[in-house]
Design an enzyme around this catalytic site. Structure first.
Site, PDB file in Angstrom:
ATOM      1  N   ASP A  87       0.852  -1.190   0.000  1.00 32.29           N
ATOM      2  CA  ASP A  87       0.000   0.000   0.000  1.00 32.29           C
ATOM      3  C   ASP A  87       0.887   1.239   0.000  1.00 32.29           C
ATOM      4  OD1 ASP A  87      -2.226  -1.509   0.022  1.00 32.29           O
ATOM      5  OD2 ASP A  87      -2.774  -1.156   2.113  1.00 32.29           O
TER       6      ASP A  87
ATOM      7  N   ASP B 136     -13.791  -6.701  -5.317  1.00 27.03           N
ATOM      8  CA  ASP B 136     -13.973  -6.953  -3.882  1.00 27.03           C
ATOM      9  C   ASP B 136     -15.398  -7.457  -3.704  1.00 27.03           C
ATOM     10  OD1 ASP B 136     -11.486  -5.794  -3.578  1.00 27.03           O
ATOM     11  OD2 ASP B 136     -12.263  -3.854  -2.919  1.00 27.03           O
TER      12      ASP B 136
END
Lengths: 251, 215
Positions: A11, A130
């Site tokens: 990230d 997702d």
């Protein structure tokens, strides 16, 4: 034989890795380029960088980071997060990204998948999905799993394939962060119903979880973050374990 | 963004440091996909490569890289537009086609029913639906038959991303298995082609690029 791939995910916020990474002997564990090189040396097959910068300045910094990674790292990498236009993709690919990953922007504007695969080729278009299982049905969610859509995982996955996606990165919101294993039933169904590679994401906690996702989940690649960043599962040991289970890996 | 690409557009060209009498290493730039990665890979090895579409620069280079990512029909039309389709087959120095570059050096590809440069006497076909397409990831190369693979082991893994493949033929110098055995590298005289991406294939890929520079 084609090997199963192990993919650490980093990230990135304003050009730095966040959520922390705990490698020994690293001068700067926040520098994505240093980490990327380290992972390449440790045997990672690919890398994913997820841009979580919220500001325009952060996005610009991301492009500079991508350029540095492309200069210094000798394995392929994907960049995702906040990509919503042909221009965004063009800029990232010009800086040396091998693939880009889109998620919310694909749901909001599915034609973007067609446009990107036509212009840049399917091979560089990853669609991230997702999804959360609610009352037995897998529902696609946006914004890190917070906003439900009306889309069913399998229907949406088939649509993104038909629109030209080269690969699907499926994250199970039910499994993500649990360290209790990947969503192998859903993964296996995706793999059987689709004819493009599927990357498993969400739930990695042990080496056995990776074995399971390749065998039971029929995944082509597995992505994880914290178990790699904190050295809980060294990549080399993981690959040796996979090999012992007769799973093809690059060692 | 424009600042970044500008900064990187022209990497300094240095005198040839690999022994040839010509003008170093040229990467043919005909607008087919991301070729920065190849330039960066040579840079990591200490060689400056020029990205160019200039015929004279290409003809005078010691070594030429013919890259390509994307769609075959489009790439071939770009080559024709610049006249490079006529120039490439006449080159005398070592030429390395990578991925789509290699496929375009063949007789014909099923992708958009495109006629190739005809350097390699073989056709390019699409993988069937029995396997996932594109093939994406690391696969092994075997039956290695050229100095291009010096110090590279049989069964080494290379990184591949492709939906079309060159069939096995007399010019095969490496074989990979995906659905069937196919030619993952080809050679005819001074022309070399690899289906995999050496610039993304870790240490083994770097070795191959080094080998190419010393051919």
């Amino acid at each position: 034989m084609l090997a199963k791939r192990i993919i650490p995910c980093l990230d990135i916020k304003n050009g730095r890795t966040v959520k922390g990474v705990n490698f020994v002997n690293l001068v700067d564990a926040g520098d994505p380029v240093v980490l990327a090189k380290q992972y390449a040396e440790l045997g990672a097959d690919e890398l994913v960088f997820l841009d979580i910068s919220a500001t325009l300045e952060g996005r610009k910094t991301m492009l500079e980071m991508v350029l540095k990674v492309a200069e210094q790292v000798n394995i392929p990498f994907t960049v995702g997060g906040g990509i919503s236009s042909i221009e965004d993709v063009d800029a990232l690919l010009k800086c040396g990204a091998d693939k880009i990953s889109i998620n919310s922007s694909a749901v909001k504007n599915p034609d973007l998948i067609n446009q990107l695969s036509k212009k840049f080729g399917s091979q560089c278009v990853v669609v991230a999905i997702d999804a959360k299982q609610i009352d037995g049905e897998w529902i696609v969610h946006l914004a890190g799993g917070t906003i439900p859509t009306k889309l069913n995982l399998f229907g949406w996955a088939k649509e993104v394939e038909s629109r030209g996606a080269g690969e699907i990165l499926f994250t199970s919101m039910n499994n993500d962060g649990t360290k209790a294993g990947f969503a192998n039933k859903a993964l296996a169904k995706l793999s059987e119903e689709l004819n493009i590679p599927i990357i498993a994401s969400g739930g990695a906690g042990t080496k056995q979880h990776f074995v399971d996702t390749f065998v039971k989940g029929k995944a082509d690649a597995a992505l994880a973050a914290s178990v790699f960043h904190f050295g809980e599962i060294p990549i080399l040991e993981l690959k040796e374990e996979l090999k012992r289970n007769n799973i093809e890996v690059r060692l | 963004m424009s600042q970044i690409s500008q900064k990187e557009e022209h990497m300094s060209k240095q005198p040839s440091s690999f022994g040839g009498a010509g003008e170093g290493l040229s990467i043919i730039d005909y607008g087919a996909g991301n070729i920065k990665s190849i330039q960066f890979a040579f840079k990591r090895l200490g060689y400056d490569a020029v990205l160019t579409s200039d015929v004279k620069t290409i003809q005078q280079a010691d070594k030429v890289i013919f890259p390509g990512v994307g769609e075959a029909g489009h790439a071939m039309s770009m080559l024709k537009k610049s006249g490079l389709d006529k120039i490439i087959p006449t080159l005398k120095q070592p030429v390395l086609g990578i991925c789509l570059g290699m496929q375009l050096m063949c007789n014909h590809t099923e992708e958009s029913n495109t006629k190739g440069l005809g350097i390699f006497n073989v056709d390019v076909k699409k993988f069937s639906k029995k396997v996932k397409v594109p093939q994406m990831g690391w696969n092994t190369i075997t039956n290695l038959k050229s100095d291009l693979f010096k110090s590279i082991s049989e069964g080494e893994y290379m990184y591949l991303v492709h939906s079309y493949y060159a069939e096995q033929c007399a010019e095969t110098i490496a074989t990979t298995h995906y659905e069937i055995d196919y030619a993952s590298a080809l050679q005819k005289d001074n022309f070399y082609g690899v289906q995999f991406h050496p610039e993304k294939s870790s240490i083994a890929g770097e070795q191959l690029l080094k080998n190419f520079l010393t051919l």
